[in-house]
Structure formats: C-alpha cells, structure tokens
Design a protein around this motif. Structure first.
Motif, short mmCIF file in Angstrom:
data_model
loop_
_atom_site.label_atom_id
_atom_site.label_comp_id
_atom_site.label_asym_id
_atom_site.label_seq_id
_atom_site.Cartn_x
_atom_site.Cartn_y
_atom_site.Cartn_z
N LEU A 102 -4.54 8.72 5.47
CA LEU A 102 -3.20 8.82 4.88
C LEU A 102 -2.67 7.47 4.42
O LEU A 102 -2.12 7.35 3.32
CB LEU A 102 -2.24 9.47 5.87
CG LEU A 102 -2.46 10.96 6.13
CD1 LEU A 102 -1.57 11.47 7.25
CD2 LEU A 102 -2.21 11.76 4.85
N ASN A 105 -4.34 6.46 1.17
CA ASN A 105 -3.90 7.21 0.00
C ASN A 105 -2.44 7.02 -0.35
O ASN A 105 -2.07 7.06 -1.52
CB ASN A 105 -4.20 8.69 0.19
CG ASN A 105 -5.65 8.98 -0.02
OD1 ASN A 105 -6.13 8.88 -1.13
ND2 ASN A 105 -6.36 9.27 1.04
N LEU A 106 -1.61 6.82 0.64
CA LEU A 106 -0.18 6.72 0.37
C LEU A 106 0.29 5.31 0.05
O LEU A 106 1.25 5.13 -0.69
CB LEU A 106 0.62 7.28 1.55
CG LEU A 106 0.40 8.76 1.85
CD1 LEU A 106 1.14 9.16 3.12
CD2 LEU A 106 0.84 9.61 0.67
N PHE A 107 -0.39 4.30 0.60
CA PHE A 107 0.13 2.94 0.48
C PHE A 107 -0.80 1.96 -0.24
O PHE A 107 -0.35 0.91 -0.67
CB PHE A 107 0.47 2.39 1.87
CG PHE A 107 1.49 3.23 2.58
CD1 PHE A 107 2.80 3.28 2.14
CD2 PHE A 107 1.14 3.99 3.68
CE1 PHE A 107 3.75 4.07 2.79
CE2 PHE A 107 2.06 4.78 4.33
CZ PHE A 107 3.38 4.81 3.89
#
Length: 113
Positions: A102, A105-107
């Motif tokens: 996560l 993918n998010l940061f």
C-alpha cells in the motif's frame, strides 16, 4: 497505458503465479503429471504478463508488488486449500507486507515510467 489496465495485467500475472505455486504443491515433487503441466503453463502465463508490465513499471516496483501480493495470496491458498496453519507472527508479517504494498502504491512516485 492506463494505470488501471496496467495493474489488471499485473494482478493477472500474480494470480497465475499463485496458481502455478499451488499446482507445484499438488504435483508432489513432480510425480503427478497434470499438476506439473499446469504449473509450467501457469508460470509461463505469469511471466508473460509480468514482462508486459515491465514496459511501464520499474522492475523493482513490479517485483515488490508481484512478490508481496503473491506471498499473501499463496499463504491464504495454503491455509484454505492445503490446511497449512498461520500463527500470529505469520499473520502480522503478512499484514506488514500488505502495508508495504500500500505504501508503494499510494505514496511512491516511482511506480510508473
């Protein structure tokens, strides 16, 4: 390429890798023909789709997603299908892998070329 489509292709690669690994377990050291053939086919499909994603995603990021999600999924398959147990340490470790995927993918700004 559309990021959603690219992730779909990567997920297809991961699913086939998990199927291939499950078939490897069922092949019982390559003594059963059908699971052995299924394993080879699944790995071939998995690597084909993974290689496609490498056109757009850096290899380190693609492999982190591939291996991280693959570990989590094959652990679930092992638990459900093969009756393999997961203790608290294993569950916490899998949760950390999911957290890492996560975060990537998010940061991370390095997920696409």
């Amino acid at each position: 390429m559309n990021p959603a489509m690219l992730y779909t292709v990567l997920v297809i690669a991961i699913v086939f890798e998990v199927l291939g690994t499950s078939a490897m377990q069922a092949a019982q050291h390559f003594t059963r023909l059908a699971p052995t053939v299924l394993m080879v086919v699944c790995y071939a499909v998995a690597f084909f789709f993974l290689s496609y994603t490498l056109r757009y995603i850096p290899v380190g990021i693609a492999y982190a997603l591939w291996s991280g999600l693959g570990i989590v999924l094959i652990s679930a398959v092992g638990y459900i299908t093969f009756g393999q147990k997961l203790d608290l340490a294993a569950i916490l470790g899998l949760a950390l892998i999911i957290a890492g995927v996560l975060v990537l993918n998010l940061f991370s700004k390095s997920t696409f070329h």
